[in-house]
Write an enzyme that holds these catalytic residues in place. Sequence first.
Site, PDB file in Angstrom:
ATOM      1  CE  LYS A 106      14.940  -0.305   2.016  1.00 28.25           C
ATOM      2  NZ  LYS A 106      13.704   0.340   2.414  1.00 28.25           N
ATOM      3  N   GLY A 135      11.242   6.284  -1.301  1.00 27.08           N
ATOM      4  CA  GLY A 135       9.825   6.065  -0.985  1.00 27.08           C
ATOM      5  C   GLY A 135       8.918   6.663  -2.038  1.00 27.08           C
ATOM      6  CB  ILE A 137      11.132  11.120  -3.802  1.00 26.76           C
ATOM      7  CG1 ILE A 137      10.935  11.730  -2.411  1.00 26.76           C
ATOM      8  CG2 ILE A 137      11.768  12.130  -4.743  1.00 26.76           C
ATOM      9  CD1 ILE A 137      12.245  12.135  -1.731  1.00 26.76           C
ATOM     10  N   GLY A 188       7.611   4.433  15.692  1.00 25.34           N
ATOM     11  CA  GLY A 188       7.581   3.468  14.588  1.00 25.34           C
ATOM     12  C   GLY A 188       8.449   3.872  13.406  1.00 25.34           C
ATOM     13  CG  ASP A 202      17.430   2.103   4.389  1.00 25.00           C
ATOM     14  OD1 ASP A 202      16.687   1.229   3.922  1.00 25.00           O
ATOM     15  OD2 ASP A 202      17.223   3.329   4.239  1.00 25.00           O
ATOM     16  CE  LYS A 206      15.881   3.587   1.301  1.00 26.75           C
ATOM     17  NZ  LYS A 206      15.430   4.401   2.442  1.00 26.75           N
ATOM     18  N   GLY A 304       6.979   4.895   4.507  1.00 32.00           N
ATOM     19  CA  GLY A 304       5.610   4.880   5.024  1.00 32.00           C
ATOM     20  C   GLY A 304       4.661   4.243   4.028  1.00 32.00           C
TER      21      GLY A 304
HETATM   22  N1  LIG Z   1       8.176   0.318   5.332  1.00 34.16           N
HETATM   23  C1  LIG Z   1       8.506   1.309   4.516  1.00 34.16           C
HETATM   24  O1  LIG Z   1       8.249   2.499   4.788  1.00 34.16           O
HETATM   25  C2  LIG Z   1       9.159   1.003   3.203  1.00 34.16           C
HETATM   26  C3  LIG Z   1       9.527   2.064   2.346  1.00 34.16           C
HETATM   27  C4  LIG Z   1      10.116   1.765   1.104  1.00 34.16           C
HETATM   28  C5  LIG Z   1      10.340   0.448   0.766  1.00 34.16           C
HETATM   29  N2  LIG Z   1       9.988  -0.548   1.637  1.00 34.16           N
HETATM   30  C6  LIG Z   1      10.262  -1.923   1.245  1.00 34.16           C
HETATM   31  O2  LIG Z   1       9.018  -2.599   1.095  1.00 34.16           O
HETATM   32  C7  LIG Z   1       9.207  -3.984   1.375  1.00 34.16           C
HETATM   33  C8  LIG Z   1       8.167  -4.419   2.402  1.00 34.16           C
HETATM   34  O3  LIG Z   1       8.359  -3.680   3.593  1.00 34.16           O
HETATM   35  P1  LIG Z   1       7.280  -3.697   4.769  1.00 34.16           P
HETATM   36  O4  LIG Z   1       7.591  -2.524   5.638  1.00 34.16           O
HETATM   37  O5  LIG Z   1       5.915  -3.860   4.217  1.00 34.16           O
HETATM   38  O6  LIG Z   1       7.711  -5.046   5.534  1.00 34.16           O
HETATM   39  P2  LIG Z   1       6.773  -5.972   6.457  1.00 34.16           P
HETATM   40  O7  LIG Z   1       5.749  -5.140   7.136  1.00 34.16           O
HETATM   41  O8  LIG Z   1       7.694  -6.803   7.269  1.00 34.16           O
HETATM   42  O9  LIG Z   1       6.017  -6.904   5.402  1.00 34.16           O
HETATM   43  C9  LIG Z   1       6.594  -8.015   4.780  1.00 34.16           C
HETATM   44  C10 LIG Z   1       5.576  -9.140   4.827  1.00 34.16           C
HETATM   45  O10 LIG Z   1       6.074 -10.245   4.060  1.00 34.16           O
HETATM   46  C11 LIG Z   1       5.818 -11.427   4.804  1.00 34.16           C
HETATM   47  N3  LIG Z   1       6.704 -12.500   4.388  1.00 34.16           N
HETATM   48  C12 LIG Z   1       7.949 -12.823   4.828  1.00 34.16           C
HETATM   49  N4  LIG Z   1       8.425 -13.896   4.203  1.00 34.16           N
HETATM   50  C13 LIG Z   1       7.484 -14.300   3.342  1.00 34.16           C
HETATM   51  C14 LIG Z   1       7.349 -15.379   2.433  1.00 34.16           C
HETATM   52  N5  LIG Z   1       8.322 -16.270   2.282  1.00 34.16           N
HETATM   53  N6  LIG Z   1       6.205 -15.496   1.716  1.00 34.16           N
HETATM   54  C15 LIG Z   1       5.201 -14.600   1.865  1.00 34.16           C
HETATM   55  N7  LIG Z   1       5.243 -13.568   2.722  1.00 34.16           N
HETATM   56  C16 LIG Z   1       6.377 -13.404   3.456  1.00 34.16           C
HETATM   57  C17 LIG Z   1       6.035 -11.005   6.235  1.00 34.16           C
HETATM   58  O11 LIG Z   1       5.471 -11.923   7.131  1.00 34.16           O
HETATM   59  P3  LIG Z   1       6.072 -11.993   8.647  1.00 34.16           P
HETATM   60  O12 LIG Z   1       5.887 -10.627   9.231  1.00 34.16           O
HETATM   61  O13 LIG Z   1       5.234 -13.014   9.293  1.00 34.16           O
HETATM   62  O14 LIG Z   1       7.516 -12.365   8.501  1.00 34.16           O
HETATM   63  C18 LIG Z   1       5.323  -9.652   6.250  1.00 34.16           C
HETATM   64  O15 LIG Z   1       3.944  -9.770   6.487  1.00 34.16           O
HETATM   65  C19 LIG Z   1      10.653  -4.130   1.833  1.00 34.16           C
HETATM   66  O16 LIG Z   1      11.461  -4.510   0.749  1.00 34.16           O
HETATM   67  C20 LIG Z   1      11.029  -2.729   2.278  1.00 34.16           C
HETATM   68  O17 LIG Z   1      12.413  -2.467   2.181  1.00 34.16           O
HETATM   69  C21 LIG Z   1       9.414  -0.307   2.834  1.00 34.16           C
END
Ligand SMILES: NC(=O)c1ccc[n+]([C@@H]2O[C@H](COP(=O)([O-])OP(=O)(O)OC[C@H]3O[C@@H](n4cnc5c(N)ncnc54)[C@H](OP(=O)(O)O)[C@@H]3O)[C@@H](O)[C@H]2O)c1
Length: 436
Positions: A106, A135, A137, A188, A202, A206, A304
């Site tokens: 987002k 998420g 929805i 978490g 955030d 959105k 999640g």
């Molecule tokens: N978490 C949620 O519930 C949720 C819900 C809706 C949308 N989202 C969206 O989904 C996306 C991912 O979220 P997430 O929670 O999965 O984040 P995350 O756990 O931090 O995962 C992101 C991954 O990308 C890696 N990364 C960073 N820079 C990179 C690069 N240059 N090349 C390759 N990999 C790289 C990170 O490595 P490092 O950790 O080593 O930096 C990490 O493993 C975000 O845009 C977030 O806004 C998340």
Amino acid sequence: MAEPLRIGLLGFGNIGTGLIESLEANRALLEARCGRPLAVRRIADIDIETPRPVEVDRSILTTDARSVVRDPQIDVIVELIGGIEPARGFVELALREGKHVVTANKALLAAHGPELLALARDRHVRLFFEAAVGGGIPVIRTLEDCLNGNRIERIEAILNGTCNYILTQMLEEDMSFEAALADAQRLGYAEPDPTADIESIDAANKIAVLASLAFGFDVRYEDVWRVGITQLTLQDLRSAITEGYVVKQRAVAELDAEGRLWVCVRPALLWRFHPLASVSGVLNGLMIRATPLGALFLSGPGAGRAATSSAVLSDLLAIARLRPGAPLEPPFLDVPVGRKPLLSPGPEADGYWLRILTDGNTEAVADIADALVSNRVAIERITESLWEQDHSGATHVVEVFTAQAAEEDIRRAAHILDDADWSPPESTPLVLPRVD
Ligand SMILES: NC(=O)c1ccc[n+]([C@@H]2O[C@H](COP(=O)([O-])OP(=O)(O)OC[C@H]3O[C@@H](n4cnc5c(N)ncnc54)[C@H](OP(=O)(O)O)[C@@H]3O)[C@@H](O)[C@H]2O)c1
């Protein structure tokens, strides 16, 4: 079976691993539905050594995301890195290379969405982002495919599960804001640095994405009028409940009769029978008002691994159903590049609730009434009481329920009251809109 859809995944973190897990759990069903194998050909992450919750063939892992984006053997890039750079560069390159893109990002869309959507249109590929808002929805596809026969008038939503959890916990467990935040971090739900959630960044990202799509306006993150939830105390939430209201972090985008758009995120008092008032804990919820439909209410898990994977998978299946080589119809909803001024601070409320701390001076109530009335704000009710504050003992509090008023008039009055002799240092009047 037809040719596989060849997938390149960028980011093997929380959602990236959740996506692979959900895909493997239902692979046969999903492939039967889209009529093609779903082949994850390469996965890029900065760290490919640390064990992940899912096992993949190590030969498909790389630290070089750019090489995945440029790989001619890949049809679709799934961007799950997050943040603006380098994600923007990878998404732009993928679109230029003629690859479809799925993203959950987002922040990227609220900063560069209109240009990226225009690029996707030019290159005859799709940029899908169901997971970026709400998420699990299905709100983006609901707007695009199910409500495209409607004129959207207003979107009201709870878009940040962390804030909703904090506000719910405070009330249900008698917790201070700080204790509820610490609880969210322990579980978490909140990051170690919670700023993006509690300062409404955030949710602003959105609602900017939703407003752009629903109203065909170029709305960016910085256009959204935003107030965080950090000023709220347990006593505020309790007092609202006594009056029949629930305090929620409410995002709104509304098009008025003159075609002007308001977009904001802020805490608000919602009447207890308002559909969003019942959205509690980490859930998200959306009310969409549209003509001819009327009102639509959606609620569900807003974040999640599992819920977000559901949304990413639905985008992947939609891409898998596109016939390779067949011309793409442009999407129903267009987001033109080119910002127009928005109205601020937000749609008119049914009234306001003010909470003003005093040092107990007997003139305070008269001064407050005077400041409001002289700024054209009609008062419905004004009360003075003693509140037990979280740590600081009893505090004199004046609460005011106003009739409908212009927000700038309320703000002007609040500014005068902020400077009053009886106003304790570092206490600013709290002004929340009321939605009946
Ligand atoms: N978490 C949620 O519930 C949720 C819900 C809706 C949308 N989202 C969206 O989904 C996306 C991912 O979220 P997430 O929670 O999965 O984040 P995350 O756990 O931090 O995962 C992101 C991954 O990308 C890696 N990364 C960073 N820079 C990179 C690069 N240059 N090349 C390759 N990999 C790289 C990170 O490595 P490092 O950790 O080593 O930096 C990490 O493993 C975000 O845009 C977030 O806004 C998340």
